[in-house]
Design an enzyme around this catalytic site. Structure first.
Site, PDB file in Angstrom:
ATOM      1  N   ASN A 158      37.784  50.634  37.471  1.00  0.00           N
ATOM      2  CA  ASN A 158      39.113  51.748  36.830  1.00  0.00           C
ATOM      3  C   ASN A 158      40.112  51.933  38.135  1.00  0.00           C
ATOM      4  O   ASN A 158      40.929  52.962  37.573  1.00  0.00           O
ATOM      5  CB  ASN A 158      37.882  52.871  36.696  1.00  0.00           C
ATOM      6  N   PRO A 182      35.757  42.247  43.714  1.00  0.00           N
ATOM      7  CA  PRO A 182      36.178  42.665  42.305  1.00  0.00           C
ATOM      8  C   PRO A 182      35.860  42.787  41.243  1.00  0.00           C
ATOM      9  O   PRO A 182      34.433  41.546  41.329  1.00  0.00           O
ATOM     10  CB  PRO A 182      37.520  42.448  43.174  1.00  0.00           C
ATOM     11  N   GLU A 257      29.243  54.695  45.898  1.00  0.00           N
ATOM     12  CA  GLU A 257      30.009  55.980  44.251  1.00  0.00           C
ATOM     13  C   GLU A 257      29.025  55.775  43.627  1.00  0.00           C
ATOM     14  O   GLU A 257      29.688  54.903  42.819  1.00  0.00           O
ATOM     15  CB  GLU A 257      31.512  56.005  45.283  1.00  0.00           C
ATOM     16  N   LEU A 258      28.180  56.898  42.891  1.00  0.00           N
ATOM     17  CA  LEU A 258      27.944  56.564  41.501  1.00  0.00           C
ATOM     18  C   LEU A 258      28.108  57.163  40.298  1.00  0.00           C
ATOM     19  O   LEU A 258      29.096  57.877  39.934  1.00  0.00           O
ATOM     20  CB  LEU A 258      26.266  56.206  41.702  1.00  0.00           C
ATOM     21  N   CYS A 291      35.331  58.450  37.706  1.00  0.00           N
ATOM     22  CA  CYS A 291      33.775  58.697  37.935  1.00  0.00           C
ATOM     23  C   CYS A 291      33.432  60.616  38.479  1.00  0.00           C
ATOM     24  O   CYS A 291      32.754  61.593  37.810  1.00  0.00           O
ATOM     25  CB  CYS A 291      32.817  58.274  38.711  1.00  0.00           C
ATOM     26  N   GLU A 388      28.352  60.222  30.791  1.00  0.00           N
ATOM     27  CA  GLU A 388      29.292  60.662  31.149  1.00  0.00           C
ATOM     28  C   GLU A 388      30.060  59.936  29.619  1.00  0.00           C
ATOM     29  O   GLU A 388      29.852  58.590  29.496  1.00  0.00           O
ATOM     30  CB  GLU A 388      29.526  59.817  32.443  1.00  0.00           C
TER      31      GLU A 388
HETATM   32  P1  ADP Z   1      31.099  50.261  35.222  1.00  0.00           P
HETATM   33  O1  ADP Z   1      30.359  50.993  34.308  1.00  0.00           O
HETATM   34  O2  ADP Z   1      31.946  51.166  36.155  1.00  0.00           O
HETATM   35  O3  ADP Z   1      31.891  48.780  35.076  1.00  0.00           O
HETATM   36  P2  ADP Z   1      29.323  48.630  36.901  1.00  0.00           P
HETATM   37  O4  ADP Z   1      28.670  49.662  37.776  1.00  0.00           O
HETATM   38  O5  ADP Z   1      28.568  48.548  35.627  1.00  0.00           O
HETATM   39  O6  ADP Z   1      29.629  49.986  36.332  1.00  0.00           O
HETATM   40  O7  ADP Z   1      30.166  48.217  37.528  1.00  0.00           O
HETATM   41  C1  ADP Z   1      30.712  48.352  38.606  1.00  0.00           C
HETATM   42  C2  ADP Z   1      30.523  46.987  39.698  1.00  0.00           C
HETATM   43  O8  ADP Z   1      29.545  46.223  39.702  1.00  0.00           O
HETATM   44  C3  ADP Z   1      31.551  45.700  38.534  1.00  0.00           C
HETATM   45  O9  ADP Z   1      32.087  45.202  39.553  1.00  0.00           O
HETATM   46  C4  ADP Z   1      30.618  44.690  38.044  1.00  0.00           C
HETATM   47  O10 ADP Z   1      30.841  43.903  37.377  1.00  0.00           O
HETATM   48  C5  ADP Z   1      29.356  44.972  39.207  1.00  0.00           C
HETATM   49  N1  ADP Z   1      28.314  44.801  38.741  1.00  0.00           N
HETATM   50  C6  ADP Z   1      27.573  44.897  37.524  1.00  0.00           C
HETATM   51  N2  ADP Z   1      26.611  44.722  37.731  1.00  0.00           N
HETATM   52  C7  ADP Z   1      25.716  43.757  38.505  1.00  0.00           C
HETATM   53  C8  ADP Z   1      24.848  44.082  38.997  1.00  0.00           C
HETATM   54  N3  ADP Z   1      23.779  43.705  38.328  1.00  0.00           N
HETATM   55  N4  ADP Z   1      24.464  43.263  40.553  1.00  0.00           N
HETATM   56  C9  ADP Z   1      25.548  43.448  41.569  1.00  0.00           C
HETATM   57  N5  ADP Z   1      27.033  43.984  40.232  1.00  0.00           N
HETATM   58  C10 ADP Z   1      26.748  43.679  39.896  1.00  0.00           C
END
Ligand code: ADP
Length: 487
Positions: A158, A182, A257-258, A291, A388
């Site tokens: 995002n 990324p 940052e969740l 977020c 959200e």
């Molecule tokens: P969003 O809803 O913002 O996509 P995610 O948490 O799914 O949130 O994704 C954030 C980042 O984490 C992205 O770069 C995604 O590819 C990565 N990601 C998703 N699943 C995993 C995982 N199991 N381990 C590490 N990175 C991940």
């Protein structure tokens, strides 16, 4: 394949940056424009062996990087900042093409990301320790601040530029090195920063950026590798929790940052026009895909109708379309799953008695475009209040008392941002203190700046990005107790 009209086409890098080299791979994958579906680039699909090589390179480069003076590291980061600003138009074009947000907003993001690089370039020179009076007559105590080491960074789609900039700036300023992964959807903005980092003089191995589609494998490797000291992640609470579990065995440090579920409260003593303007910014920036976006509007009965009317009026001026087109304020959503989530929230709310004021359907443009939507009569039991939306849905819940509003605002496991509009000074203090969040916007819908700490409480994460606090996440404290010879 569409060609982007870049002033400097070499910024559209599609290979990985590992140990100062641009490395391709046998396999590639397609990155496409969410507004048009057009292919922008074929990007190298790096594998786990590449990632291991990058970690080794970052580990080998770290001592020399840390041994440089803060001023030397600052000079390099300053050059990176200047290059980001000088190339902001191209970086924005790449960002809009891979992610969809309007060009003006993309440029704003690039300058926002660059501002973190500037800020932490300045902070690199101010990593002060302490001298503590000894605990005995013949002792003195020193506190040193030292870099944590190699940092693994995982960033979302995002804010493809700023989320990486916000992490690499304090990490590099502190003397850490980085291996960054990324989002698979938006690797091009990160790689463009890598191109500029090389031009700025960031030494080989200090910053490594690996595009790939193996999110979970990369996450697992970064979290379990003994040479990685820390993980910095922006993304969902679900994935943040997985990473913490994976990092437990090697006691990784974490900055997370969740997810958020930001409440936006409007009290009777607020100015409804100002509140609606703030609401528009807090809800519709990045088409609701941040977020810190307001997710739930709690509006007091006395101001409810005036606020809803003002917000509806502002929303009707939003122009939905391809972010590369002039005058567009609102781009597409990132993918079909994102559209389906908005649809689910809307239909759930309607089924439980909410009413549509405007919008409520996919946009005639098709694809992943969705109409800016305003609903009233929303209640706490609806999905939109719990989860959200990450899309252009403003959901309004009516309330009567301040106590009731705060209880509803805090009734969530998330605690990133919260906003409220009020004019009574005592109320401003009371509500700012009562909201269980890391960031509060009072009479403003914009809270993000490099000079202030950004981060959440509860399940929205840990650690802070930006401000003088931001560098602490990348530093260890070492206690040096010195025994003096007796005189
Ligand atoms: P969003 O809803 O913002 O996509 P995610 O948490 O799914 O949130 O994704 C954030 C980042 O984490 C992205 O770069 C995604 O590819 C990565 N990601 C998703 N699943 C995993 C995982 N199991 N381990 C590490 N990175 C991940």
């Amino acid at each position: 394949m569409s060609t982007l009209p870049l002033r400097d086409p070499t910024l559209l890098e599609t290979r990985a940056l590992i140990n100062g080299e641009w490395v391709g791979s046998a396999g590639t994958y397609v990155v496409s424009n969410p507004a048009t579906g057009q292919v922008i680039a074929q990007v190298a699909a790096m594998d786990i062996d590449h990632a291991k090589g990058a970690i080794d390179a970052a580990h080998a480069a770290q001592p020399n990087w840390a041994a440089m003076t803060g001023k030397e590291r600052a000079a390099i980061l300053r050059r990176l900042h200047d290059l980001m600003v000088a190339n902001a138009d191209d970086l924005a074009m790449i960002l809009t093409a891979e992610m969809g947000k309007p060009l003006a907003e993309a440029k704003g993001e690039v300058l926002y990301g660059a501002a973190y690089v500037e800020w932490f370039a300045e902070e690199a020179k101010r990593i002060y320790g302490d001298v503590i009076p000894g605990h005995a007559r013949n002792s003195r105590i020193m506190v040193l601040k030292q870099p944590v080491g190699v940092v693994g960074a995982i960033t979302p789609w995002n804010f493809p530029n700023a989320m990486l900039a916000r992490k690499l700036a304090p990490a590099l300023a502190a003397g850490c090195t980085m291996v960054a992964r990324p989002s698979e959807q938006t690797p091009l903005s990160a790689l463009a920063i890598g191109v500029l980092a090389c031009r700025a003089g960031v030494p080989a191995g200090v910053l490594n950026i690996l595009p790939n589609r193996r999110a979970s494998e990369f996450g697992q490797l970064l979290c379990s590798h003994p040479k990685v000291a820390k993980i910095t992640f922006t993304g969902s609470t679900r994935v943040g929790a997985i990473l913490m579990e994976q990092g437990a065995r090697t006691i990784k440090k974490f900055s997370l940052e969740l997810g958020g579920n930001a409440p936006f409260l409007v009290f009777d003593d607020a100015d409804p026009e100002a509140a609606a303007e703030g609401a528009l910014l807090a809800k519709f920036r990045n088409n609701g895909q941040t977020c810190v976006c307001a997710n739930r509007f709690y509006v007091q009965s006395g101001i409810h109708d005036a606020f809803v009317a003002a917000l509806a009026r502002h929303m009707s001026n939003l122009k939905v379309g391809d972010g590369l087109r002039e005058g567009v304020t609102t781009g597409p959503l990132i993918n079909q799953a994102a559209v389906e989530k908005v649809e689910t929230h809307v239909s759930d709310a309607l089924a439980k008695g909410a009413r549509l004021t405007i919008g409520g359907a996919r946009h005639p443009l098709g694809g992943t475009f969705y109409e800016p939507t305003l609903m009233t009569g929303v209640t706490q039991d609806m999905q939109v209040a719990r989860d959200e939306t990450f899309g252009p849905l403003a959901a309004v819940i009516r309330f009567d008392t301040e106590q009731e509003a705060i209880a509803m605002a805090n009734d969530t496991e998330f605690g990133l941002a919260g906003y409220f509009y009020a004019s009574d000074l005592s109320r401003v203090w009371r509500v700012a203190e009562a909201l269980e969040v890391g960031i509060v916007g009072v009479n403003t819908g914009l809270v993000s700046t490099e000079v202030a700490p950004f981060g959440g409480v509860k399940q929205s994460g840990m650690g802070r990005e930006g401000s003088r606090y931001g560098i602490d996440d990348y530093l260890e404290i070492k206690n040096v107790v010195i025994g003096l010879a007796a005189r």
